[in-house]
Design a protein around this motif. Structure first.
Motif, PDB file in Angstrom:
ATOM      1  N   SER A  60      36.319  43.454  40.064  1.00 56.37           N
ATOM      2  CA  SER A  60      37.380  42.350  40.276  1.00 56.37           C
ATOM      3  C   SER A  60      37.258  41.908  41.735  1.00 56.37           C
ATOM      4  O   SER A  60      38.119  42.379  43.006  1.00 56.37           O
ATOM      5  N   ALA A  87      38.092  39.236  43.332  1.00 54.27           N
ATOM      6  CA  ALA A  87      39.478  38.563  43.155  1.00 54.27           C
ATOM      7  C   ALA A  87      40.099  39.525  43.539  1.00 54.27           C
ATOM      8  O   ALA A  87      40.988  39.446  44.755  1.00 54.27           O
ATOM      9  N   CYS A 127      40.328  41.277  47.127  1.00 54.01           N
ATOM     10  CA  CYS A 127      40.356  40.498  48.184  1.00 54.01           C
ATOM     11  C   CYS A 127      42.469  40.506  47.918  1.00 54.01           C
ATOM     12  O   CYS A 127      42.836  40.448  49.193  1.00 54.01           O
ATOM     13  N   ARG A 164      47.945  34.556  39.585  1.00 59.16           N
ATOM     14  CA  ARG A 164      46.246  34.526  39.854  1.00 59.16           C
ATOM     15  C   ARG A 164      46.063  35.604  38.313  1.00 59.16           C
ATOM     16  O   ARG A 164      45.373  35.944  38.498  1.00 59.16           O
ATOM     17  N   ARG A 197      43.249  31.504  46.581  1.00 57.59           N
ATOM     18  CA  ARG A 197      42.622  30.414  45.692  1.00 57.59           C
ATOM     19  C   ARG A 197      43.344  30.433  44.240  1.00 57.59           C
ATOM     20  O   ARG A 197      43.921  31.284  43.719  1.00 57.59           O
ATOM     21  N   GLU A 218      42.006  29.744  41.220  1.00 59.71           N
ATOM     22  CA  GLU A 218      41.793  30.498  39.766  1.00 59.71           C
ATOM     23  C   GLU A 218      42.041  31.894  39.562  1.00 59.71           C
ATOM     24  O   GLU A 218      42.577  32.764  40.288  1.00 59.71           O
ATOM     25  N   THR A 219      42.286  32.093  37.939  1.00 54.82           N
ATOM     26  CA  THR A 219      42.529  33.193  38.288  1.00 54.82           C
ATOM     27  C   THR A 219      42.054  34.594  37.923  1.00 54.82           C
ATOM     28  O   THR A 219      40.612  34.400  37.391  1.00 54.82           O
ATOM     29  N   LEU A 220      41.910  35.735  37.764  1.00 52.28           N
ATOM     30  CA  LEU A 220      40.858  36.963  38.198  1.00 52.28           C
ATOM     31  C   LEU A 220      39.999  37.170  36.900  1.00 52.28           C
ATOM     32  O   LEU A 220      38.285  36.901  36.797  1.00 52.28           O
ATOM     33  N   GLN A 271      39.194  33.796  35.424  1.00 48.27           N
ATOM     34  CA  GLN A 271      38.541  32.804  35.078  1.00 48.27           C
ATOM     35  C   GLN A 271      37.476  32.966  36.615  1.00 48.27           C
ATOM     36  O   GLN A 271      35.903  32.340  36.445  1.00 48.27           O
ATOM     37  N   CYS A 272      37.790  33.462  37.706  1.00 51.10           N
ATOM     38  CA  CYS A 272      36.446  34.292  38.124  1.00 51.10           C
ATOM     39  C   CYS A 272      35.399  35.461  37.775  1.00 51.10           C
ATOM     40  O   CYS A 272      34.204  34.843  38.665  1.00 51.10           O
ATOM     41  N   ALA A 291      33.272  32.741  36.285  1.00 48.24           N
ATOM     42  CA  ALA A 291      32.261  32.157  36.931  1.00 48.24           C
ATOM     43  C   ALA A 291      31.544  32.856  37.221  1.00 48.24           C
ATOM     44  O   ALA A 291      30.046  31.926  37.365  1.00 48.24           O
ATOM     45  N   ALA A 292      31.666  34.129  37.609  1.00 47.62           N
ATOM     46  CA  ALA A 292      30.780  35.100  38.742  1.00 47.62           C
ATOM     47  C   ALA A 292      29.593  34.878  37.264  1.00 47.62           C
ATOM     48  O   ALA A 292      27.896  35.685  37.643  1.00 47.62           O
TER      49      ALA A 292
END
Length: 405
Positions: free
Chosen positions: A209, A211, A214, A326, A388, A390-392, A394-395, A398-399
């Motif tokens: 992930s 996210a 990060c 997250r 951000r 969004e949770t992991l 959700q990221c 989206a990806a």
């Protein structure tokens, strides 16, 4: 809720005190054991290395045996490590005990945020705030009493006295475990499929992930800064012309004001609608503080050290909150916590190591402090991305949609 908060506080008493108590008595240890400064430096670096190695195991152990059971076991292991380290004047036992107690502390570091996610999902800020405030306050106390205890008895007693808080946590957590209703079989916190890989959480591989990376990098750079300042701030200020006594006082100020950062982050961040703005503001404050220590005069040094202490501890608290905020389950929170602390403390090792190497190479603290300031600029970008909403999962979703279209 009061019982859980009390249990968290008692366990948090043990997450820094056995480590912070070493620094003030390293001279006594070196003299008593007849070891080199490099050996003592290795001992002080071992906890960060142990955190990096053992943190990823915590989520797997929690799935196999449950969060409370692992935390109870870690308290027992911590007491054993403290006893081994303080049993007799031996370099080998000092190393062995440090590794054992550091592995135990890694379990608490990783699993307490996951416990907050599971048991009090709407009070994450309160639980993490209680945890980090206790860690900061107990660390300040441990640093203050280490030398008086060592002069009164010896350095082994100064380090060994913290076995009392480790043992104190045991009956509290045993009672909490009896009061906690058993989780259903499908609960991810209590033994889902034990063959699942340690870094996959509910189908989400946190190590894949962006996210999660990060968040891990943000925590790592903050930790790098903290350990660099904790080790070298007095030396940096002494080079600017400050007396040893004054420089030591500023080191104490750095630790003391960290309590304000913990309280501020706990009160504001968890329920804020502007998490990215808060995270960026903390990081910018860190840039100003480190840059001020680098370029500022002695007359304003109190301001810059205060900025670093407050913003650094606030970002640390935010990092712990993000493990719960997250993620979508306690299992994901534990997996992210294990990953972030493994990656983060691996990065943190290079704080004192890198600063020392740069100082040896240039003969001055100006270049190391300039490099550290530049890294804090990078921390601003990491803080913006890591905070951000969004949770992991959700990221990741989206990806995946972007890849399909």
């Amino acid at each position: 809720m009061p019982l859980l908060i009390g249990a968290v506080v008692i366990l948090a008493l043990n997450l820094r005190t056995p480590l912070v108590a070493v620094g003030p008595v390293v001279g006594m240890i070196r003299e008593d054991l007849g070891v080199s400064g490099s050996f003592v430096g290795l001992v002080t670096a071992l906890p960060m290395l142990a955190f990096a190695l053992f943190s990823p195991l915590a989520a797997r152990l929690a799935r196999l045996w449950g969060i409370e059971n692992v935390l109870i076991g870690s308290s027992i292991l911590l007491a054993i490590g403290i006893a081994v380290r303080s049993a007799c004047p031996s370099a080998a036992l000092l190393v062995a005990g440090t590794v054992i107690l550091s592995a135990a502390i890694a379990m608490g570091n990783v699993l307490l945020p996951a416990l907050a996610k599971r048991s009090l999902p709407h009070r994450v800020g309160l639980v993490i705030g209680a945890m980090t405030f206790t860690m900061s306050l107990s660390a300040a106390v441990a640093a203050a009493v280490a030398v008086p205890l060592a002069h009164w008895l010896n350095w082994r007693w100064s380090l060994g006295v913290w076995i009392t808080t480790a043992l104190l946590a045991l009956p509290v957590w045993l009672y909490l475990k009896r009061q906690t209703p058993p989780a259903p079989p499908e609960s991810p916190a209590y033994g889902q499929n034990p063959t699942q890989t340690p870094h996959a959480a509910g189908g989400l591989n946190v190590w894949a992930s962006p996210a999660a990376w990060c968040i891990s990098a943000m925590m790592g750079v903050q930790s790098l800064m903290f350990y660099a300042m904790a080790n070298f701030l007095p030396s940096v200020l002494a080079e600017k012309g400050m007396s040893a006594l004054e420089a030591g006082a500023y080191g104490s100020l750095f630790q003391a004001v960290s309590l304000l950062g913990v309280l501020g982050a706990s009160a504001l961040f968890a329920h804020s609608r502007h998490k990215q703005a808060l995270g960026l503001g903390m990081a910018l404050m860190l840039v100003a503080g480190i840059g001020g220590i680098w370029l500022g005069g002695l007359g304003t040094m109190w301001l810059w050290v205060t900025c670093v202490g407050i913003s650094g501890s606030a970002l640390f608290s935010v990092s712990l909150m993000l493990f719960a905020l997250r993620t979508d389950s306690p299992q994901e929170a534990a997996a992210l916590s294990g990953m972030a602390q493994s990656v983060g403390y691996t990065i943190a090792i290079f704080g004192p190591l890198g600063m020392g190497m740069l100082y040896d190479g240039f003969g001055s603290w100006r270049i190391p402090m300039g490099v550290l300031t530049a890294m804090m600029v990078g921390e601003c970008a990491l803080a913006w991305a890591a905070t951000r909403a969004e949770t992991l999962s959700q990221c990741a979703q989206a990806a995946e949609k972007r890849r399909r279209f």
